[in-house]
Structure formats: C-alpha cells, structure tokens
Enzyme design. Structure first.
Site, short mmCIF file in Angstrom:
data_model
loop_
_atom_site.label_atom_id
_atom_site.label_comp_id
_atom_site.label_asym_id
_atom_site.label_seq_id
_atom_site.Cartn_x
_atom_site.Cartn_y
_atom_site.Cartn_z
N ILE A 184 0.87 -1.19 0.00
CA ILE A 184 0.00 0.00 0.00
C ILE A 184 0.90 1.24 0.00
O ILE A 184 2.08 1.14 0.33
CB ILE A 184 -0.94 0.06 1.24
CG1 ILE A 184 -0.12 0.08 2.54
CG2 ILE A 184 -1.94 -1.07 1.24
CD1 ILE A 184 -0.93 0.47 3.77
N VAL A 282 6.20 2.94 -0.30
CA VAL A 282 5.43 1.69 -0.35
C VAL A 282 5.63 0.85 0.91
O VAL A 282 6.76 0.49 1.26
CB VAL A 282 5.83 0.85 -1.58
CG1 VAL A 282 4.90 -0.35 -1.71
CG2 VAL A 282 5.80 1.69 -2.84
N SER A 283 4.53 0.54 1.58
CA SER A 283 4.55 -0.22 2.83
C SER A 283 3.94 -1.60 2.63
O SER A 283 2.99 -1.75 1.85
CB SER A 283 3.75 0.54 3.88
OG SER A 283 3.49 -0.29 5.00
N PRO A 284 4.42 -2.60 3.36
CA PRO A 284 3.82 -3.95 3.30
C PRO A 284 2.72 -4.13 4.36
O PRO A 284 2.11 -5.18 4.42
CB PRO A 284 5.00 -4.85 3.64
CG PRO A 284 5.77 -4.05 4.64
CD PRO A 284 5.61 -2.58 4.23
N ASP A 390 5.51 3.13 9.13
CA ASP A 390 6.13 1.81 9.34
C ASP A 390 7.01 1.84 10.59
O ASP A 390 7.41 0.81 11.11
CB ASP A 390 6.98 1.41 8.14
CG ASP A 390 6.13 1.07 6.92
OD1 ASP A 390 4.97 0.65 7.11
OD2 ASP A 390 6.63 1.22 5.79
#
Ligand SMILES: *[C@@H]1O[C@H](CO)[C@@H](O)[C@H](O)[C@H]1NC(C)=O
Ligand SMILES: *[C@@H]1O[C@H](CO)[C@@H](O)[C@H](O)[C@H]1NC(C)=O
Ligand SMILES: *[C@@H]1O[C@H](CO)[C@@H](O)[C@H](O)[C@H]1NC(C)=O
Ligand SMILES: *[C@@H]1O[C@H](CO)[C@@H](O)[C@H](O)[C@H]1NC(C)=O
Ligand SMILES: *[C@@H]1O[C@H](CO)[C@@H](O)[C@H](O)[C@H]1NC(C)=O
Ligand SMILES: *[C@@H]1O[C@H](CO)[C@@H](O)[C@H](O)[C@H]1NC(C)=O
Ligand SMILES: *[C@@H]1O[C@H](CO)[C@@H](O)[C@H](O)[C@H]1NC(C)=O
Ligand SMILES: *[C@@H]1O[C@H](CO)[C@@H](O)[C@H](O)[C@H]1NC(C)=O
Length: 698
Positions: A184, A282-284, A390
């Site tokens: 995301i 972009v983060s997981p 994050d």
C-alpha cells in the site's frame, strides 16, 4: 595411428568443428554464460543497532534467519560480462561497493570493476548497522562497526567467487506481471499531489509490476531467478531485535527451498534474489495506519493521533509481525514462481554496461517547461524526524511539515546554521539538518553518487543509489523506455550507494517523510532522469563517458564508539554450553520446543556459513544424526541475552516450532558458540539437549 589416418582424422574434425561453429554462431545470440552464487553476510547477532528505523535501543539480540548475498554473473558470446548482486541489507553503501570492487579487481585482474558490478540492498530493516560511511547513517549505531562491515564485504565477494566458478552456458527468460495484494502507499497525500492526468494513467498508487529474469541451463535445468518488486521490507517492525531478511529475505528462502530439495538453506545451488525497486512510499503493512490507543485511522496528512506521531503506525496483514512477514513473503514468492514457470520470452543480444559518478548536489536541470533549475547541497527536512507509519520517530515531529519551529531551529543552528541560499534552494522544505554543510568529524551525507545502467539483450537495469517513490520510478522507467525503445526497463533501488529518498517535484511540495528526505532538493528526480537518459544514449551509441568525480573513501576516517566484548564467564557451577532448560520427553508435530543454554557472546564469532544451532534427527536406517534445521530456518529462533553484564554471564534460548511435516522419531538440539576469557582468548564450545521424541499423533 599412421600419418594418413591422422590426416583424415584432422580433416574430419575440421569439418565437424566448422559445422559446430556454424550452428553456434546462429544460436549464440541467445546463449549466455551464467553463474550464480550465495554467501552468508550475517553480522553481529548481539548489541548492534539495527539499520533502518534509526531507533536507539533497537539492537540485535539473536537471529530469526540469516542474511545472504546473492550474485549473478552474465556474459554474452563476445565475452562482455556484468555482475548483479542482491544483498539482504538495508542498503548498499558507497564504501561497501568500493571495497568489494577493490578486492575483485586484484583477484580477477580487472574483470570486475565498479562499472560492470551492480550491488543492490533489499532494504531489510532487521540487520545490524554501522556499515555506512556518512555520519548521519551511523549515529544510532554509535559509529562504524568494522566487524559488520567486513562480514558484508567478505560475504558479497564470496558470493561473486562462487558465481564466477559456476559459470555454465544457458538461457535467460523475461517475464512480468502484477502482484496486487502485497503493498500500500504510506504517503497517499503526497502521491495525490502528482498531476491528475498522470495519476489517471495508473490504476494503483503503488507500482504493482513484478519483473523477473529466469536463468536456466541449455537443457532447461533451472539455475536461478531475480525478481524485482517495490515494497518496504518493514513487515518486521521497530520492536524486533532478531536478525531477519524480512519479507524479501524469506521470499528468497522459500523460492530456493523449492529447487534445492534436501539441501540446508542458504547453500545453493539454485539462487533466487528478490531485490527492491521504486519502494520509497510503499509499505507492506496492509491494514494501513491506525492509532495504537483507539484503533481508529490516523490523521492522514500528518500521520498523527491526537497530535503525536508515535501512536500512529501500520500493522498487518497478519496478527503479529512474524505472520505479516510470512504472508508478504509468500505472496511475492508465489507470484515470482508463477512468472518463473510461465516465462517464455527468451532474451537475445549483447550484454553491456555504463557507469558514471555524478556530483548530485550541483546538477543543472533543464525542466520540461524550458526553465533551468539546480539541485542543492544535501539537507534533511523536519518531517524526516517524524519517521513513517512503518516506524514513527522519537520526538514530536509530524509528517507534512512545511513550517519550522524556533526551538528545533536553535538546536539545528548549534550544529550548523543553514545559509540563506541553502534554505531557498530546498523550499518549501524547512531544514532540520543542513547535512551538506556538516563535515565534522567527516561528511554527514554524500554528494558524489554512482549512476549505472546494465543491459542484457533488450533488458535494461537502472541502478539508483536511493529510495525512489512510486511515481519517481515510473517517470524514470518511462524516460528510459523512450530512449532505449525497449519495454523491458527495470529500476533497481538502493544500488551501489545510499542517499535517502527521491520524490517527484509535486510530492516534494507536500513534505511527507520521503519528500523531507529527498536530500538534493525539489529537482532531484529530474536530475537523475536527465543523467540516466544520457547514460542510455551513450550505452546505445557505444561512446565513452567520463568517469566523473571520484567519491570519497572514508574508511580510514571511521570512528567506532561501540565497545567490544569485554569477557564472558559461566555462572558458578556451570560451564559454557550447559543446557539449563532441557527438552521434554515427547512433543507432537506443530508444537514448540524451547530450550536454554549457558552461552558466550555471539560477537566472539559470527559463525559465518555455519549456525549457532542445529536441529538433528536420528535417521534409523543409517543409524546417524542428520541436521534438518539451522539458525536460517523460519521455524527456529536463536535469542541471546546478557544475564549479568558485570560477570559476563549470558544465555541463549533456542526455539523450534516443529513443522507439521516433521518425521516422527528422535531429535536433538545443539547450540554452538565461542566464549572470550579475561585474557581475551576466544574458544569454541557447544551444548546439546537430551534426545526427545516427536510424534505425529496427539
Ligand atoms: C510491532 O508488532 C507487534 C506484534 O508483532 C505489535 O505488538 C507492536 O505493537 C508493533 N509495534 C509497532 C511500533 O509497529
Ligand atoms: C493475495 O495473494 C495471494 C497469493 O498471491 C492469492 O492467492 C490471493 O488470492 C490474493 N488475495 C486477494 C484478496 O487478492
Ligand atoms: C530477439 O529479441 C527480440 C526482442 O525481444 C525479438 O523481437 C527477436 O525475435 C529475437 N530474435 C531471435 C532470433 O530470437
Ligand atoms: C558546479 O558545477 C559547475 C559546472 O556545472 C562548476 O563550474 C562549479 O565549479 C561546480 N560547483 C561546485 C561547488 O562544485
Ligand atoms: C517551470 O517549472 C518550475 C517548476 O515546476 C517552476 O518553478 C518555474 O516557474 C516554471 N517556469 C516557467 C517559465 O513557467
Ligand atoms: C516519453 O515519450 C512520450 C511520447 O513522446 C512523451 O509524451 C513523454 O513525456 C516521454 N516521457 C518522459 C519521461 O520523457
Ligand atoms: C552518443 O550519445 C551522446 C549522448 O546523447 C552524445 O553526446 C554523443 O555525441 C553520441 N555519440 C555518437 C558517436 O553518436
Ligand atoms: C521415544 O522413542 C524411543 C525410541 O524410538 C522409545 O524407546 C521411547 O519409548 C520413546 N519415549 C517416549 C516417551 O515416547
């Protein structure tokens, strides 16, 4: 053989060889010499600050799984070769690249240079730090950590040695596809500031394309794979203290396990790398940012809860960080495997490369509206200190700050007061650290950076020394597709050196964490695009390019304030390796074994290419113990703690989650380590549990 038959023999072989050569030359365009190698680069598993979240006190305290360097050498039929390396590191530093290349140049007589070797970091946030040469990046590690630096450099070289000695003829296949549920955007408000016509061309606000190169022998035996996908390896969060390759590292182990049946992890021969791409924003952590206290979504533009950034962070998709790591790793691995199995596009054509150093703080940029702009000397903005969702920062900084505050300006000015020119150049970024002006005890951030482009047939790999945001990467790839007329353009992030982030000019205006960390000012991306277009043109027309300015090698200036291991001792009545919490008699598959040993300090010996633990199974047919797991297996954890720092006591906990697939029978767990006595002698020891039974019945 008489002379006549000898003559005929020669004549025949001449005809045969000529034929073979004729076949070879029509075929050789898509035949490459390919070598792959993997080597252990795991640094100190205790008391070293982890690189990534810049969080004081987040020090290593054991191993979940080891870190590896994965090397791929590719040579075309004319003998031109490149070497691509993906290492489980937060990033690759200029100094790492310089040292690796220096060793290779001597060893291989100039076959490998900075120009044809590209080294990329996967960006795991769960490895030990202290291996970068600029001050800003080694503050939380209390300076430089030589032991870690050499573990990294030696391991990368070893992986290249293995690849070099393994070269075989083979084919290369290309494939790409979309992976939808592994990422995301963590700064959507900045992304939304990009022009709407541009955003409308894309369905998603992160880059979902996964790019794959597949390597196999001429007869089709798989040799390896490289798979690029943009996502932060921040599934393990800033509370983790076990060394881990995060979602990228685990995706590699899963893929390799598939093709290396019966081998211990990390030993090859099949090697699968998962390097990163335009991952900047972009983060997981798919559940997105929520407030830790209320569970509600955070204030989006600033990523705060009640005005504080510390309470706002992202979790998921799993119920804890291990599960989240596993899920994001599995999704990348499954997509990569699908692309691997369906890859049909065989690559043909020459291998080549081009490389140039650039002073990124002094680039004149021609903008698309015809104006001339300049890049700036490095500086970090206020929102840099806010961290991200994050891993939030320590003080009350907020993302999206375009105004400064007189208290922090006072602190900043005590370090270095930014000049009016610097402030103007970075606008609208409020400067928190004027790093480009800070040279004590040596430079705080880089100015001279490597830019590099590799070519294999019509595949182009752009190695950028930073974390490019989604849209920055898209613009760069589009510009290179325009110049090269090829659709196969790949961005390799965090390659060869590190210089924080790169956002688009529009994202920069919003000053989220990524914009605040775009160190050369608002036109940084345009400067990179201009440079890479030049590289591509020169690569294609085969003209020489100047080396550019020489980046500094600051190895001799590095200072380490981190004390080493003083000494170890075992508590009274014990010796090193004593098992102080033994296994039970009987376990069932799916349950967990937890055992403890009296230990030394893990920094006494990194156990490189070995393991601090083994799980062994008694093979009745051979009447022999077999190693079935090491400290690299997902199902094991090696956890170290100092129980008395004055007397130098420590102990380790070893956890083994017995896989559902484990064979029933007799097992043992071993611990291996080294201890250091007061005379500074370092000696090995080991310990073992009693044998215990594992049953597959409840
Ligand atoms: C980290 O993950 C753990 C679960 O594994 C969770 O309890 C904790 O709140 C998370 N912390 C942050 C800062 O994300
Ligand atoms: C997510 O990814 C996995 C693995 O690629 C896939 O099997 C699954 O169907 C996907 N789920 C959704 C909701 O897209
Ligand atoms: C070589 O690759 C190009 C581009 O993918 C392709 O169009 C062409 O057909 C290939 N040539 C051969 C001989 O396979
Ligand atoms: C910046 O680059 C210009 C040429 O583009 C050069 O004349 C000038 O000396 C450079 N300035 C610095 C500080 O390096
Ligand atoms: C060109 O674009 C830049 C940045 O978007 C802007 O600062 C500048 O004013 C523009 N120049 C002209 C002539 O419009
Ligand atoms: C690429 O080429 C297209 C078509 O000429 C053009 O519209 C676009 O602006 C170019 N992109 C870049 C980044 O140069
Ligand atoms: C090759 O491209 C570069 C960059 O565009 C240009 O400066 C150079 O003149 C070109 N050389 C030849 C031989 O075409
Ligand atoms: C464990 O296994 C051994 C050998 O197979 C057997 O002799 C012993 O009875 C078992 N012990 C238990 C508690 O099941």
């Amino acid at each position: 053989m008489n002379s006549l038959s000898y003559f005929f023999f020669c004549f025949l072989s001449f005809l045969l060889c000529r034929n073979i050569n004729a076949i070879k030359s029509t075929e050789s365009n898509d035949v490459y010499e390919i070598g792959v190698g993997i080597a252990d680069i795991t640094g100190p598993a205790a008391e070293i600050n982890m690189m990534g979240y810049a969080k004081m006190g987040q020090d290593t305290s054991g191993i979940h799984f080891r870190l590896f360097s994965r090397a791929f050498i590719i040579q075309d039929h004319e003998g031109k070769r490149i070497c691509y390396v993906s290492a489980d590191l937060a990033m690759v530093d200029m100094l790492v690249k310089l040292e690796v290349v220096q060793v290779l140049k001597k060893k291989y007589n100039g076959l490998y240079t900075e120009e044809n070797v590209m080294i990329a970091g996967t960006h795991t946030h769960s490895g030990p730090g202290g291996f970068l040469q600029y001050v800003l990046y080694i503050i939380t590690s209390q300076g430089f950590i030589f032991q870690n630096f050499y573990a990294i450099v030696d391991g990368i070289v070893r992986s290249i040695d293995i690849a070099h000695s393994n070269m075989v003829k083979g084919h290369i296949y290309y494939n790409e596809g979309e992976l939808l549920n592994a990422s995301i955007n963590r700064s959507p408000t900045a992304y939304a500031n990009n022009p709407s016509e541009e955003r409308e061309r894309y369905e998603h606000n992160t880059d979902k394309t996964m790019y794959l190169l597949k390597f196999s022998t001429l007869s089709g035996v798989p040799i390896g794979a490289i798979t690029w996908f943009a996502v932060h390896p921040t599934s393990m969060n800033n509370t983790n203290r076990l060394i881990s390759g995060d979602n990228k590292g685990y995706a590699s182990l899963l893929f390799e396990q598939d093709f290396n049946v019966g081998q211990l992890l990390g030993k090859g021969p099949f090697v699968a790398a998962f390097p990163n791409a335009n991952l900047g924003d972009v983060s997981p952590n798919l559940k997105g940012p929520h407030c830790a206290d209320t569970g509600l979504p955070c204030d989006n533009p600033t990523s705060t809860c009640g005005g504080h950034s510390q309470k706002c962070y992202s979790l998921g998709p799993g119920s804890n960080m291990f599960e989240s790591t596993k899920i994001i790793a599995e999704r990348q691995y499954l997509k990569a495997k699908e692309l691997f199995l369906t890859a049909k596009e065989k690559i043909n054509g020459s291998v080549s490369f081009i490389h140039q150093y650039v002073d990124m703080s002094n680039v004149t940029v021609l903008l698309s509206n015809g104006s001339i702009a300049r890049t700036c000397k490095p500086a970090m903005g206020y929102s840099f200190a806010a961290g991200t969702t994050d891993g939030p920062g320590a003080f009350d900084f907020k993302q999206g700050s375009t105004t400064s505050n007189s208290f922090w300006n006072l602190v900043r000015d005590a370090l270095s007061k930014p000049t009016q020119a610097l402030i103007k150049c970075h606008e609208p970024k409020p400067i928190l650290l004027a790093t480009g002006q800070m040279h004590f005890p040596y430079d705080w951030q880089p100015k001279i950076l490597p830019t590099q482009l590799l070519k294999i047939g019509d595949v182009f790999i752009a190695g950028v020394p930073a974390e490019f945001s989604t849209m920055s990467g898209r613009r760069m790839k589009e510009a290179l597709r325009n110049v090269t007329k090829s659709k196969k353009v790949i961005l390799s992030g965090l390659s060869n050196a590190y210089s924080s982030y790169v956002t688009t000019f529009e994202e920069y205006q919003i000053q989220r964490y990524e914009g605040a960390s775009t160190i050369f000012g608002p036109h940084t991306l345009n400067a990179y695009i201009q440079q890479f277009m030049k590289l591509a043109r020169n690569l294609l027309n085969g003209s020489e390019i100047e080396l550019g300015p020489t980046p500094p090698n600051l190895l001799s200036k590095q200072i380490s304030l981190k004390p080493g291991v003083v000494f170890d001792s075992a508590p009274y009545g014990h010796k090193f390796g004593d098992c102080i919490l033994n296994a039970k008699e009987l376990y069932t598959v799916g349950s967990t074994v937890t055992v403890k040993f009296i230990s030394g300090h893990p920094r006494n010996n990194l156990m490189t290419e070995k393991s601090f633990l083994t799980v062994e199974y008694f093979d009745e047919t051979h009447s022999d113990w077999q190693i079935i797991a090491t400290d690299t297996n997902w199902e094991t954890k090696f956890i170290w703690e100092r129980t008395n720092s004055i007397l130098g006591h420590s102990q380790v906990t070893i956890i083994w989650e017995i896989p559902k697939t484990a064979k029933p029978g007799l097992y043992k767990i071993y611990h291996f380590g080294y201890h250091k006595n007061i005379f500074q002698q370092i000696k090995p020891y080991f310990g073992e549990t009693k044998a215990f039974n594992v049953s597959n019945r409840n």
